[in-house]
Write an enzyme that holds these catalytic residues in place. Structure first.
Site, PDB file in Angstrom:
ATOM      1  N   HIS A  47     -13.562  -7.925 -11.642  1.00 28.72           N
ATOM      2  CA  HIS A  47     -14.213  -7.477 -10.404  1.00 28.72           C
ATOM      3  C   HIS A  47     -15.655  -7.037 -10.700  1.00 28.72           C
ATOM      4  O   HIS A  47     -16.581  -7.354  -9.954  1.00 28.72           O
ATOM      5  CB  HIS A  47     -13.480  -6.269  -9.810  1.00 28.72           C
ATOM      6  CG  HIS A  47     -12.077  -6.529  -9.364  1.00 28.72           C
ATOM      7  ND1 HIS A  47     -10.983  -5.984  -9.994  1.00 28.72           N
ATOM      8  CD2 HIS A  47     -11.585  -7.258  -8.333  1.00 28.72           C
ATOM      9  CE1 HIS A  47      -9.874  -6.355  -9.374  1.00 28.72           C
ATOM     10  NE2 HIS A  47     -10.212  -7.139  -8.355  1.00 28.72           N
ATOM     11  N   GLY A 159     -14.407 -14.685  -6.859  1.00 29.87           N
ATOM     12  CA  GLY A 159     -14.055 -15.122  -8.207  1.00 29.87           C
ATOM     13  C   GLY A 159     -13.335 -16.456  -8.217  1.00 29.87           C
ATOM     14  O   GLY A 159     -12.541 -16.764  -7.322  1.00 29.87           O
ATOM     15  N   ASP A 162      -9.298 -16.951  -8.210  1.00 28.59           N
ATOM     16  CA  ASP A 162      -8.554 -17.313  -7.005  1.00 28.59           C
ATOM     17  C   ASP A 162      -9.227 -18.541  -6.392  1.00 28.59           C
ATOM     18  O   ASP A 162      -9.881 -18.462  -5.356  1.00 28.59           O
ATOM     19  CB  ASP A 162      -8.540 -16.132  -6.029  1.00 28.59           C
ATOM     20  CG  ASP A 162      -7.877 -14.920  -6.654  1.00 28.59           C
ATOM     21  OD1 ASP A 162      -6.660 -14.806  -6.574  1.00 28.59           O
ATOM     22  OD2 ASP A 162      -8.593 -14.096  -7.275  1.00 28.59           O
ATOM     23  N   SER A 197      -6.258  -9.394 -14.185  1.00 27.30           N
ATOM     24  CA  SER A 197      -5.709  -9.298 -12.833  1.00 27.30           C
ATOM     25  C   SER A 197      -5.161  -7.896 -12.632  1.00 27.30           C
ATOM     26  O   SER A 197      -4.579  -7.314 -13.568  1.00 27.30           O
ATOM     27  CB  SER A 197      -4.578 -10.320 -12.662  1.00 27.30           C
ATOM     28  OG  SER A 197      -3.795  -9.983 -11.536  1.00 27.30           O
ATOM     29  N   SER A 198      -5.308  -7.383 -11.425  1.00 24.71           N
ATOM     30  CA  SER A 198      -4.754  -6.057 -11.135  1.00 24.71           C
ATOM     31  C   SER A 198      -3.237  -6.063 -11.321  1.00 24.71           C
ATOM     32  O   SER A 198      -2.632  -5.032 -11.598  1.00 24.71           O
ATOM     33  CB  SER A 198      -5.079  -5.643  -9.697  1.00 24.71           C
ATOM     34  OG  SER A 198      -6.450  -5.771  -9.463  1.00 24.71           O
TER      35      SER A 198
HETATM   36  P1  AMP Z   1      -8.661  -8.952  -5.624  1.00 26.83           P
HETATM   37  O1  AMP Z   1      -8.999  -7.505  -5.746  1.00 26.83           O
HETATM   38  O2  AMP Z   1      -7.550  -9.380  -6.508  1.00 26.83           O
HETATM   39  O3  AMP Z   1      -8.520  -9.404  -4.198  1.00 26.83           O
HETATM   40  O4  AMP Z   1      -9.930  -9.728  -6.186  1.00 26.83           O
HETATM   41  C1  AMP Z   1     -11.203  -9.523  -5.667  1.00 26.83           C
HETATM   42  C2  AMP Z   1     -12.151 -10.560  -6.210  1.00 26.83           C
HETATM   43  O5  AMP Z   1     -12.196 -10.477  -7.630  1.00 26.83           O
HETATM   44  C3  AMP Z   1     -11.714 -11.995  -5.861  1.00 26.83           C
HETATM   45  O6  AMP Z   1     -12.861 -12.746  -5.481  1.00 26.83           O
HETATM   46  C4  AMP Z   1     -11.132 -12.480  -7.161  1.00 26.83           C
HETATM   47  O7  AMP Z   1     -11.197 -13.881  -7.334  1.00 26.83           O
HETATM   48  C5  AMP Z   1     -11.993 -11.768  -8.181  1.00 26.83           C
HETATM   49  N1  AMP Z   1     -11.318 -11.668  -9.479  1.00 26.83           N
HETATM   50  C6  AMP Z   1     -10.077 -11.190  -9.716  1.00 26.83           C
HETATM   51  N2  AMP Z   1      -9.761 -11.327 -11.023  1.00 26.83           N
HETATM   52  C7  AMP Z   1     -10.837 -11.915 -11.622  1.00 26.83           C
HETATM   53  C8  AMP Z   1     -11.134 -12.327 -12.968  1.00 26.83           C
HETATM   54  N3  AMP Z   1     -10.257 -12.178 -13.955  1.00 26.83           N
HETATM   55  N4  AMP Z   1     -12.344 -12.882 -13.211  1.00 26.83           N
HETATM   56  C9  AMP Z   1     -13.243 -13.041 -12.206  1.00 26.83           C
HETATM   57  N5  AMP Z   1     -13.024 -12.671 -10.929  1.00 26.83           N
HETATM   58  C10 AMP Z   1     -11.836 -12.128 -10.636  1.00 26.83           C
END
Ligand code: AMP
Length: 292
Positions: A47, A159, A162, A197-198
């Site tokens: 993130h 990112g 996804d 990943s979270s």
């Molecule tokens: P999320 O909080 O999981 O909805 O992710 C928020 C943003 O962070 C999205 O655009 C994801 O694609 C990006 N993101 C999550 N994990 C990664 C990662 N390992 N590398 C780059 N971007 C990420």
């Protein structure tokens, strides 16, 4: 929610909770524009890399933290999804963001948990992850459409982790004529290759040790494609067998056109290799893009 001690540590950005405050903040950015990084919180370096990329392209950057109820199915992990807002604000503090948008669900959906209006990218939203999570992409595009209307960003950073989500949002922005540029950021990984990943925190120690196999099988398949292998069905079957043999329960392993994410039409089109697989109670996704 945020302790007074914590508040004193966080003088660096505005915390915005209401739509009115958000619109006011945006009006103050009319000279500079505004880059927007949407997240569900529990922030990790992946993130933060999006935020850093946004900072390189925009004088003003805003991050949202919102666990979006629209994108979770009834039996999915909405209730247990990690929420750690204080730590998230601490992680953002050194990065020079201008504002963090922290809306409550009832602010966005005053009538209840969801909105009755939705935005759906037909076709793509039902492929790949859309097969086992039929509501997911519609939930994502609906919330982002709401955010884009409230925030009015001129740049949005997403990112490549996804990838299908990225392609759905790109298509929505194009087809609904949002005056927004989308920037994508590469996948950030742990040293052993597992994509950050979270949800990785759901993994047991044993599963965590197994998890990098997902990236290894993507790399192996990418290598085969680069060296001329074009029987994508066979490659996918081999990968699924290998994953199953290691204890994963794959939802899919697919080689698709890198842009449309549909079946490749040309023999040598650039491809994306995408995988979703369960390890215990954790669903992991990952992908590799291959230029041919
Ligand atoms: P999320 O909080 O999981 O909805 O992710 C928020 C943003 O962070 C999205 O655009 C994801 O694609 C990006 N993101 C999550 N994990 C990664 C990662 N390992 N590398 C780059 N971007 C990420």
């Amino acid at each position: 929610m945020i302790s007074p001690a914590m508040s004193r540590l966080l003088p660096k950005f505005s915390i915005i909770r209401s739509i009115e405050e958000m619109r006011e903040f945006r009006a103050g950015c009319h000279n500079t524009g505004l880059a927007f990084v949407p997240t569900m919180g529990s922030l990790h370096e992946g993130h933060l890399s999006l935020v850093k990329l946004a900072k390189r392209h925009s004088a003003r950057v805003m991050v949202s933290i919102f666990v979006n109820p629209l994108q979770f199915g009834p039996s999915e992990d909405f209730a247990t999804y990690p929420r750690e807002v204080e730590q998230d604000l601490e992680r953002l503090a050194p990065l020079g963001v201008d504002a963090v948008f922290l809306p409550e669900a009832r602010t966005l959906f005053p009538k209840g948990k969801t909105s009755e209006t939705s935005v759906k990218v037909q076709g793509l939203s039902q492929e790949l992850c859309g097969v086992s999570r039929p509501q997911f992409f519609e939930g994502v595009t609906t919330i982002l459409s709401i955010f884009f209307n409230i925030i009015n960003p001129n740049l949005v950073v997403l990112g490549e982790k996804d990838l299908q989500q990225l392609r759905c949002v790109e298509q929505m922005v194009k087809e609904l004529y949002y005056p927004i540029k989308i920037l994508s950021a590469p996948i950030l990984r742990c040293d052993d290759g597992l994509a950050l990943s979270s949800r990785n925190q759901y993994l047991t120690q044993e599963e965590r040790e197994l998890a990098p196999f997902l990236f290894q099988i993507l790399q192996k398949t990418a290598k085969a494609v680069r060296s001329g292998e074009r029987d994508f069905v066979q490659l996918s079957e081999t990968a699924i067998k290998a994953l199953t043999g290691q204890g994963f329960r794959p939802d899919y392993f697919e080689i698709r056109d890198r842009e449309s994410l549909l079946a490749p039409k040309e023999k040598d089109a650039d491809v994306a290799i995408l995988v979703a697989a369960w390890l215990g109670r954790t669903r992991l996704i990952d992908n590799i893009q291959v230029e041919l």
